[in-house]
Design an enzyme around this catalytic site. Structure first.
Site, short mmCIF file in Angstrom:
data_model
loop_
_atom_site.label_atom_id
_atom_site.label_comp_id
_atom_site.label_asym_id
_atom_site.label_seq_id
_atom_site.Cartn_x
_atom_site.Cartn_y
_atom_site.Cartn_z
N GLY A 132 -0.54 0.90 6.39
CA GLY A 132 -0.83 0.02 7.52
C GLY A 132 -1.70 -1.14 7.11
O GLY A 132 -2.47 -1.05 6.15
N ASP A 133 -1.56 -2.24 7.81
CA ASP A 133 -2.45 -3.38 7.59
C ASP A 133 -2.49 -4.21 8.86
O ASP A 133 -1.60 -4.13 9.71
CB ASP A 133 -1.99 -4.24 6.42
CG ASP A 133 -3.13 -5.11 5.89
OD1 ASP A 133 -3.93 -4.59 5.09
OD2 ASP A 133 -3.25 -6.28 6.29
N GLN A 134 -3.55 -4.99 8.96
CA GLN A 134 -3.73 -5.85 10.12
C GLN A 134 -4.27 -7.20 9.68
O GLN A 134 -5.17 -7.27 8.83
CB GLN A 134 -4.70 -5.20 11.11
CG GLN A 134 -4.89 -5.99 12.41
CD GLN A 134 -5.91 -5.33 13.32
OE1 GLN A 134 -7.08 -5.28 13.01
NE2 GLN A 134 -5.45 -4.83 14.46
N ALA A 157 0.72 -4.02 11.30
CA ALA A 157 1.95 -3.54 10.66
C ALA A 157 1.78 -2.10 10.22
O ALA A 157 0.72 -1.70 9.78
CB ALA A 157 2.28 -4.42 9.46
N LYS A 206 0.83 -1.20 0.00
CA LYS A 206 0.00 0.00 0.00
C LYS A 206 0.87 1.26 0.00
O LYS A 206 0.66 2.19 -0.80
CB LYS A 206 -0.92 0.00 1.23
CG LYS A 206 -1.97 -1.08 1.26
CD LYS A 206 -2.72 -1.04 2.58
CE LYS A 206 -3.72 -2.17 2.71
NZ LYS A 206 -4.41 -2.14 4.03
#
Length: 204
Positions: free
Chosen positions: A80-82, A117, A64
């Site tokens: 960001g990612d989860q 993250a 991203k």
């Protein structure tokens, strides 16, 4: 890419209004830009490769940030990612209320991990990354209660990978939580702010 954004602008590679609000509440002005990537297409080649759920979160956050950073090369870009992992299974956002019900049934009475993250990119290149995890122990849930709970929270259950929002009524689903609030909601904010200060991107 030409842009009229001021030099101090930080770009958030996300459509998440909640992540944007977290940053703005902390005094960080950001411009939100939707990343032009297919997350499932990025994730698909990783299956059966031994990549961990934590690494998947980092890979998606990097994808991203890097994509948006290529379009805004002069700005710091936050990605960001989860992921939510239960043993070897990775959960994604439920597509509908029936999917949300299945999520909660699967998580009931068990401990899962939220892997959050965050990365910073500039000029299309990731220059910093951070990963944090929270251990979430859900209490045993009666199926009838799950139905009533989802009826109360409605479509909000579809906005998160676990079909719950800890900042709302979803907190009632848990008996134990190990991890900081910002990791749980999907943006490890304190290390991100520290890095932005170190880079001189925000006032420190």
């Amino acid at each position: 890419m030409r842009t009229t954004m001021p030099a101090e602008t930080i770009v958030l590679a996300s459509t998440s209004s909640f992540r944007r609000q977290l940053l703005e509440n902390a005094g960080v002005a950001v411009k939100a830009v939707a990343p032009e990537i297919d997350e499932r297409a990025v994730e698909a080649p990783l299956e059966d490769t031994g990549v961990t759920p934590e690494e998947v979160a980092l890979i998606l956050a990097e994808a991203k940030a890097a994509e948006v950073s290529e379009r805004f090369p002069n700005f710091w870009v936050i990605g960001g990612d989860q992921t939510l992992s239960l043993d070897d299974r990775i959960f994604h956002k439920p597509e509908d209320m029936e999917g949300a019900r299945h999520h909660l049934l699967a998580l009931s009475g068990k401990t899962h991990l939220l892997n959050s993250a965050v990365v910073l990119a500039k000029g299309g290149r990731v220059v910093w990354q951070h990963l944090a995890a929270a251990r979430m122990t859900m209490r045993p849930l009666d199926p009838a209660f799950i139905g009533r709970h989802l009826s109360r929270v409605g479509d909000r259950a579809l906005a998160s990978v676990g079909a719950y929002q800890i900042e709302g009524e979803g907190v009632q689903l848990f008996e134990k939580i190990e991890g900081d609030y910002f990791t749980i909601v999907g943006l490890p904010l304190l290390p991100l702010l520290a890095k932005l200060r170190e880079l001189g991107a925000i006032d420190g």
